[in-house]
Design an enzyme around this catalytic site. Structure first.
Site, PDB file in Angstrom:
ATOM      1  N   ASP A 170      10.356  -3.508  -3.857  1.00  0.00           N
ATOM      2  CA  ASP A 170       9.558  -3.766  -2.657  1.00  0.00           C
ATOM      3  C   ASP A 170       9.142  -5.228  -2.531  1.00  0.00           C
ATOM      4  O   ASP A 170       8.520  -5.593  -1.533  1.00  0.00           O
ATOM      5  CB  ASP A 170       8.291  -2.885  -2.663  1.00  0.00           C
ATOM      6  CG  ASP A 170       8.636  -1.410  -2.447  1.00  0.00           C
ATOM      7  OD1 ASP A 170       9.632  -1.118  -1.768  1.00  0.00           O
ATOM      8  OD2 ASP A 170       7.900  -0.558  -2.980  1.00  0.00           O
ATOM      9  N   GLU A 214       2.025   4.905  -7.783  1.00  0.00           N
ATOM     10  CA  GLU A 214       2.088   3.607  -7.088  1.00  0.00           C
ATOM     11  C   GLU A 214       0.847   3.437  -6.213  1.00  0.00           C
ATOM     12  O   GLU A 214       0.764   4.024  -5.136  1.00  0.00           O
ATOM     13  CB  GLU A 214       3.345   3.563  -6.216  1.00  0.00           C
ATOM     14  CG  GLU A 214       3.510   2.247  -5.492  1.00  0.00           C
ATOM     15  CD  GLU A 214       4.213   2.342  -4.151  1.00  0.00           C
ATOM     16  OE1 GLU A 214       4.677   1.314  -3.663  1.00  0.00           O
ATOM     17  OE2 GLU A 214       4.286   3.442  -3.578  1.00  0.00           O
ATOM     18  N   ASP A 263       5.361   8.181  -5.806  1.00  0.00           N
ATOM     19  CA  ASP A 263       5.385   7.205  -4.728  1.00  0.00           C
ATOM     20  C   ASP A 263       4.067   7.223  -3.949  1.00  0.00           C
ATOM     21  O   ASP A 263       3.509   8.290  -3.678  1.00  0.00           O
ATOM     22  CB  ASP A 263       6.556   7.567  -3.792  1.00  0.00           C
ATOM     23  CG  ASP A 263       6.780   6.552  -2.698  1.00  0.00           C
ATOM     24  OD1 ASP A 263       6.939   5.370  -3.031  1.00  0.00           O
ATOM     25  OD2 ASP A 263       6.805   6.947  -1.519  1.00  0.00           O
TER      26      ASP A 263
HETATM   27  C1  NOJ Z   1       6.724   2.817  -1.633  1.00  0.00           C
HETATM   28  C2  NOJ Z   1       8.111   2.615  -2.115  1.00  0.00           C
HETATM   29  O1  NOJ Z   1       8.142   1.852  -3.254  1.00  0.00           O
HETATM   30  C3  NOJ Z   1       8.849   2.023  -0.962  1.00  0.00           C
HETATM   31  O2  NOJ Z   1      10.071   1.499  -1.345  1.00  0.00           O
HETATM   32  C4  NOJ Z   1       8.967   3.120   0.050  1.00  0.00           C
HETATM   33  O3  NOJ Z   1       9.652   2.686   1.179  1.00  0.00           O
HETATM   34  C5  NOJ Z   1       7.577   3.593   0.452  1.00  0.00           C
HETATM   35  N1  NOJ Z   1       6.749   3.838  -0.688  1.00  0.00           N
HETATM   36  C6  NOJ Z   1       7.629   4.845   1.277  1.00  0.00           C
HETATM   37  O4  NOJ Z   1       8.121   5.902   0.525  1.00  0.00           O
END
Ligand code: NOJ
Ligand code: CA
Length: 836
Positions: free
Chosen positions: A475, A400, A372
């Site tokens: 997201d 990510e 993440d």
């Molecule tokens: C990115 C994640 O994909 C998202 O859903 C999350 O809220 C944030 N990082 C914080 O962890």
């Protein structure tokens, strides 16, 4: 009663009387009744089976139940068995009234993943009855971990929103009142869990997917966070309180690993890998709930955000919220929204996070990790995280790094990070291009945007086929929320699954799931999985394209070449030696196109649509052209996808994949490809032969030999030939994160400071910005006189490092002090501060 209803009631009475007359008015009436005719019912139990490729003897019990004195023998035949599934005993077989017969089905390794409708048909003297059996063929059982994921199709699940397999964990005693059984409070738990994913294994396997990315399964905060007047429960899993336990809403009320382990075993039995979403950036909100704290396995407070030790022993950073997502210091050291930001350069935090990750690999057989928010975690530290995972054994990581496109200011940082650390990244630029092209949300919707993004990234990334591709995520608003057109979802899925990179399908896209409240963004994109239908076009499309990815190496390993393009049409060719896939998409709803002047590497011949017309595809004719072969002009109708392909048996080694891309001597690495042959050959790292651990025609594992650190070409010699080469970086050793600080240097405006040193990890004393480490970040409150950067360097090594400035005109100004000697700690983290 309305007149209509009266008429229907009278008719019903009349039919009933007539039926009673004919049937002899049963129930002890007069003596002239005709006996009801004999009949029989054939049943198959179970009525659905999930069986993995290569698995033997799936039992099916066939039974004949006679009615009305039926005494006959039933001949049972079987229809709809796919090639490669053998039934025993041989059909047709005979079953007497009242009897039953066990049959077994054996599924060969060649049976494509998917659902097959099998029918057992029974006949006896003009009577008949049939029994259906839904046969789901999954992949062969997984025996060991993999590091080559390019043949995989990943399915992303938000565990809480998928399927409730265990209602007993819905409202656990240690975290009560965070569950909403009505599924109307979008910020509460809705009941989905790990057992639920396991219970849907046939649905998942039938879709052909080969990996599942689950939302973070670790123990999250036990009380809601009241933020801005709203109560938020951590149903998404990103608000950890204990990264070494399983969340009770997803497992069981004792936070054991049982449900998690059962899921992993069941998935592996069906050829499906499990990827865990792992968040190393932060714990949980610092302004509500558990206020950022971490607890230990027994639930005791472990690290308190509020009572954090003073620097340099702080476990968290206590900086403002990130406002400039292009500022490397803010990204790495500020607070992401309100999430308590971990200080990974602290040895306690470093070891906590790494043990949590290793536990998933070593004790719970997880196959990979989605990391993440890697853009927000100390970049240099993450090299050591990746290296720690790779050192522990074969695994697959992807991070990510959330950006808009290839012109984003941090795009070059993402390229350097991925190439040097060996960690593939989620392909945000391509995702955004796909969203622009397939849903006209203000952009011009022109396929050139996708094509340009692919070209740019393919030239920037060392291994573009390892980019992890997607267009929907938890997201982003789902495509259907932006433009409610299922054709576009189908077209986007087809292209995603054909494109280079490892595709991720967001749960529910195959059911055209969407909720458009407030534009359909978070949390409305995380809606309840309301249907598990296996007959949607998207479900079947994913299955067919996932099977093609297994069968034709062009999708996993091939090059990407645009063969024909306009704003509505994209014809993309993927080629890996003599394996070729050509996909043609017309996304227009109104405009068919005549496709003239199309060339392909497909050999002359007629090609039928691999999707069998699922999306309006058709056959096309390739003519001789000496390799660049002309295609007979054809009409590409509106909203269609055609896929044409051919694959050839490789007769010499063809190298398509290497993983990890960066590793030190002694680690196990894997090369993937085709034509390695069945007898063991040689893997060469440069000119040095590596020890081979396993050998098959498509995959070889080897031990990185003790060659000097550096960049090498890997080749495979076998089967009478030498393969093409793939680049590989041999590190100096296993990596430890070290924070390097230099004081008393105040670079002039526009200048930057860089770190270099006498090891590969620091750029081999390079004095160019592109080869060294940096630019360094200013230490706050030092008036830009102190600079620092975290870099991962070989544990226990004696190294020498130095710094240099790059002035705005490109002039290099070296640190006047002779190189600084430093012995890197053998474990934990390092910290070294020097004066310019
Ligand atoms: C990115 C994640 O994909 C998202 O859903 C999350 O809220 C944030 N990082 C914080 O962890
Ligand atoms: Ca549950």
């Amino acid at each position: 009663m309305t007149n209509n209803k009266k008429a229907r009631a009278l008719l019903a009475v009349a039919i009933c009387c007539f039926t009673l007359l004919v049937a002899g008015c049963g129930g002890g009436g007069g003596g002239n009744q005709l006996p009801p005719p004999p009949s029989f019912t054939l049943t198959a139990a179970p009525s659905s089976v999930l069986v993995s490729q290569g698995s033997t003897s799936v039992p099916v019990q066939l039974s004949v139940q006679g009615q009305n004195n039926f005494q006959g023998t039933v001949s049972v035949s079987v229809q709809g068995l796919p090639a490669g599934v053998a039934a025993s005993p041989a059909f047709p077989l005979s079953i007497n009234a009242g009897g039953s017969q066990a049959a077994t089905l054996t599924v060969a390794n060649t049976v494509a993943r998917g659902n097959y409708s099998v029918t057992f048909a029974g006949t006896s003297s003009g009577l008949s009855s049939s029994a259906p059996l839904l046969l789901t063929a999954s992949g062969a059982a997984i025996i060991g971990p993999a590091q080559d994921f390019k043949k995989q199709v990943i399915y992303q699940i938000v565990t809480d929103r998928f399927f409730d397999g265990d209602p007993s964990n819905n409202n656990p005693p240690q975290s009560p009142n965070m569950y909403d059984s009505t599924k109307t409070n979008w910020q509460f738990y809705w009941g989905g869990d790990l057992a639920g994913i396991q219970q849907q294994m046939a649905y998942l396997a039938g879709m052909g997917i080969t990996a599942i990315w689950i939302s973070p399964p670790v123990d999250n905060i036990d009380v809601v966070a009241n933020l801005g007047g709203t109560a938020y429960a951590p149903y998404h899993g990103y608000w950890a309180r204990d990264m070494q336990q399983i969340e009770e809403h997803f497992g069981d009320v004792n936070n054991t690993w049982t449900a998690f382990d059962h899921l992993v075993v069941a998935a592996h039995q069906n050829g499906i890998r499990i990827i865990v979403d792992f968040a190393a950036n932060d714990t949980n909100p610092d302004d509500g709930g558990e206020f950022g704290n971490l607890s230990d396995n027994a639930g005791n407070l472990l690290y308190s955000y509020q009572n954090d030790p003073a620097p340099p022993n702080n476990l968290f950073h206590h900086n403002p919220t990130i406002t400039n997502f292009n500022d490397p210091f803010q990204l790495q050291y500020y607070t992401l929204v309100d999430l308590a930001d971990l200080n990974q350069e602290n040895t306690t935090v470093d070891s906590y996070l790494k043990s949590a990750l290793l536990q998933f690999m070593q004790k719970h057989a997880v196959d990979g990790f989605r990391l993440d928010a890697v853009k927000d975690v100390t970049w240099g530290w993450q090299y050591s995280l990746a290296n720690t995972a790779f050192t522990a054994g074969p695994t697959f990581l992807y991070g990510e790094w959330d950006i808009g496109g290839t012109t984003d200011p941090t795009y070059p940082d993402s390229v350097q990070f991925s190439n040097r650390s060996g960690m593939p990244l989620l392909d945000f630029p391509l995702a955004n291009a796909m969203r622009d092209v397939f849903v006209n949300n203000g952009d011009n919707g022109d396929f050139h945007e996708i094509d340009n993004t692919i070209s740019q990234e393919n030239s920037d990334f060392v291994s573009p086929n390892d980019r992890v591709t997607f267009f929907d995520s938890h997201d982003l608003p789902r495509l259907l929320s932006v433009d409610n057109n299922q054709n576009r979802v189908n077209e986007a899925l087809a292209l995603l699954l054909a494109c280079r990179g490892i595709p991720v399908v967001l749960y529910g896209d195959e059911q055209y799931l969407h909720n458009d409240t407030n534009g359909g963004g978070d949390p409305y994109n995380r809606l309840w999985m309301s249907s598990f239908a296996t007959n949607t076009t998207a479900y079947q499309l994913v299955d067919q394209m996932a099977n093609l990815r297994q069968a034709n190496p062009a999708l996993a390993y091939g090059t990407s070449q645009q063969r024909w393009i306009n704003s509505d049409v994209y014809i993309l060719e993927r080629q890996f030696f003599n394996d070729i896939v050509l996909i043609a998409v017309n996304k227009s709803e109104t405009q068919p196109y005549s496709i003239a002047g199309l060339f392909t590497a497909l050999a002359p011949g007629n090609y039928s649509d691999y999707l069998n017309g699922l999306m309006g595809g058709f056959s096309m004719q390739v003519n001789a052209g000496g390799g660049n072969n002309p295609v007979t002009t054809f009409n590409l109708p509106t909203h269609t996808v055609s896929v044409w392909q051919s694959s050839a048996t490789a007769t010499s080694p063809e190298l398509g994949s290497l993983g990890p891309l960066v590793a030190q001597a002694g680690l196990t690495a894997t090369v993937g490809g085709d034509g390695f042959g069945s007898s063991q050959g040689t893997v060469l790292v440069g000119a040095t032969a590596a020890t081979v651990n396993s050998w098959s025609n498509s995959s070889v594992t080897f031990v990185v030999p003790a060659v000097p650190p550096g960049n090498y070409n890997i080749t495979v010699q076998a089967n009478g030939g030498t393969s093409n080469a793939l680049p590989f970086t041999v590190l100096t050793g296993n990596e430890i994160p070290v924070t390097f600080t230099v004081n008393t240097v105040t670079p002039p405006a526009g200048a930057s400071v860089y770190l270099t040193g006498n090891i590969l990890e620091l750029g081999n004393n390079a004095t160019s910005a592109s080869a060294a480490v940096g630019p360094l970040l200013a230490v706050p409150n030092t008036g830009n006189a102190s600079w620092f950067i975290n870099a991962s360097v070989p544990a226990g090594q004696q190294i020498q490092f130095t710094f240099f400035e790059v002035l705005s005109d490109g002039t290099i100004v070296p640190d006047p002090t002779p190189p600084y000697p430093y012995t890197v700690p053998t474990s934990g983290v390092g910290n070294i501060s020097v004066t310019w």
